[in-house]
Design an enzyme around this catalytic site. Structure first.
Site, PDB file in Angstrom:
ATOM      1  N   THR A  45     -13.888-111.508 -49.679  1.00 31.96           N
ATOM      2  CA  THR A  45     -12.801-110.627 -49.270  1.00 31.96           C
ATOM      3  C   THR A  45     -13.254-109.820 -48.044  1.00 31.96           C
ATOM      4  O   THR A  45     -14.459-109.705 -47.785  1.00 31.96           O
ATOM      5  CB  THR A  45     -12.371-109.711 -50.428  1.00 31.96           C
ATOM      6  OG1 THR A  45     -13.508-108.970 -50.878  1.00 31.96           O
ATOM      7  CG2 THR A  45     -11.802-110.524 -51.586  1.00 31.96           C
ATOM      8  N   THR A  47     -13.554-106.493 -46.628  1.00 32.66           N
ATOM      9  CA  THR A  47     -14.556-105.425 -46.590  1.00 32.66           C
ATOM     10  C   THR A  47     -15.856-105.871 -47.239  1.00 32.66           C
ATOM     11  O   THR A  47     -16.941-105.549 -46.748  1.00 32.66           O
ATOM     12  CB  THR A  47     -14.018-104.147 -47.267  1.00 32.66           C
ATOM     13  OG1 THR A  47     -12.827-103.731 -46.589  1.00 32.66           O
ATOM     14  CG2 THR A  47     -15.042-103.018 -47.231  1.00 32.66           C
ATOM     15  N   CYS A  48     -15.756-106.639 -48.303  1.00 29.34           N
ATOM     16  CA  CYS A  48     -16.948-107.110 -49.015  1.00 29.34           C
ATOM     17  C   CYS A  48     -17.792-108.026 -48.129  1.00 29.34           C
ATOM     18  O   CYS A  48     -19.021-107.928 -48.111  1.00 29.34           O
ATOM     19  CB  CYS A  48     -16.545-107.841 -50.294  1.00 29.34           C
ATOM     20  SG  CYS A  48     -15.488-106.851 -51.380  1.00 29.34           S
ATOM     21  N   SER A  49     -17.126-108.908 -47.388  1.00 28.83           N
ATOM     22  CA  SER A  49     -17.831-109.884 -46.544  1.00 28.83           C
ATOM     23  C   SER A  49     -18.210-109.351 -45.172  1.00 28.83           C
ATOM     24  O   SER A  49     -19.184-109.815 -44.585  1.00 28.83           O
ATOM     25  CB  SER A  49     -16.967-111.134 -46.358  1.00 28.83           C
ATOM     26  OG  SER A  49     -16.851-111.836 -47.572  1.00 28.83           O
ATOM     27  N   LEU A  53     -21.612-106.368 -48.391  1.00 24.28           N
ATOM     28  CA  LEU A  53     -22.762-107.257 -48.582  1.00 24.28           C
ATOM     29  C   LEU A  53     -23.654-107.312 -47.340  1.00 24.28           C
ATOM     30  O   LEU A  53     -24.882-107.188 -47.467  1.00 24.28           O
ATOM     31  CB  LEU A  53     -22.306-108.656 -48.998  1.00 24.28           C
ATOM     32  CG  LEU A  53     -23.414-109.708 -49.179  1.00 24.28           C
ATOM     33  CD1 LEU A  53     -24.443-109.283 -50.217  1.00 24.28           C
ATOM     34  CD2 LEU A  53     -22.785-111.050 -49.557  1.00 24.28           C
TER      35      LEU A  53
END
Length: 157
Positions: A45, A47-49, A53
């Site tokens: 997703t 913001t996560c990618s 992370l």
């Protein structure tokens, strides 16, 4: 919701490695170690990618230099997705914890309902645990990414 000073709940996680499928329990993952655990709502997703992370990937060596034994990323995804995301992000220094049915996320009390987006997911958070006990906890407000990022958590180590 889990709080500082409380032990992490028991649970098991499945991993897909080059050697195949393996399962580890929370005792093996947390006992006798000082770890950083951060959770994302979903692998791949935005913001996560793009931020969450990658920040931990960039600062992994700094966490290690400050005495962190392991970095764990938790998401309510399956083990195959978590391995693919780790590989796509070059995040080999981070152990990806797949909580496919959200049972461990629920045991932490840090789940959220996202409806049609994907159902039950993890709230965005980060914690530091020593020997399986929470020593620091940062939970993001809904829709925010301000306190669980790698740079912020590094200030607590």
């Amino acid at each position: 919701m889990i709080a500082i000073g409380q032990p992490l709940p028991a649970g098991e996680f499945t991993f897909i490695t080059d050697e195949g499928r393996q399962t580890l329990d929370t005792r093996a993952l947390f006992a006798g170690k000082k770890v950083v655990l951060f959770a994302v709502p979903g692998a791949f997703t935005p913001t996560c990618s793009n931020a969450h992370l990658p920040g931990y990937v960039v600062l992994a060596d700094e966490f290690t230099a400050r005495g962190i034994d392991a970095l764990y990323c938790l998401s309510v995804n399956d083990a195959f997705v978590m391995k693919a995301w780790r590989d796509a992000q070059g995040a080999q220094a981070i152990t990806m914890l797949a909580d496919g049915d959200a049972s461990w996320t629920r045991a932490l009390g840090l789940e959220k309902e996202t409806g049609a987006f994907g159902g039950v997911r993890a709230q965005r958070f980060a914690l530091i645990a020593e020997d399986g006990v929470v020593r620091a906890l940062r939970v993001e407000a809904p829709g925010k990414f301000e306190v669980s990022d790698a740079a912020s958590l590094l200030t607590l180590v």
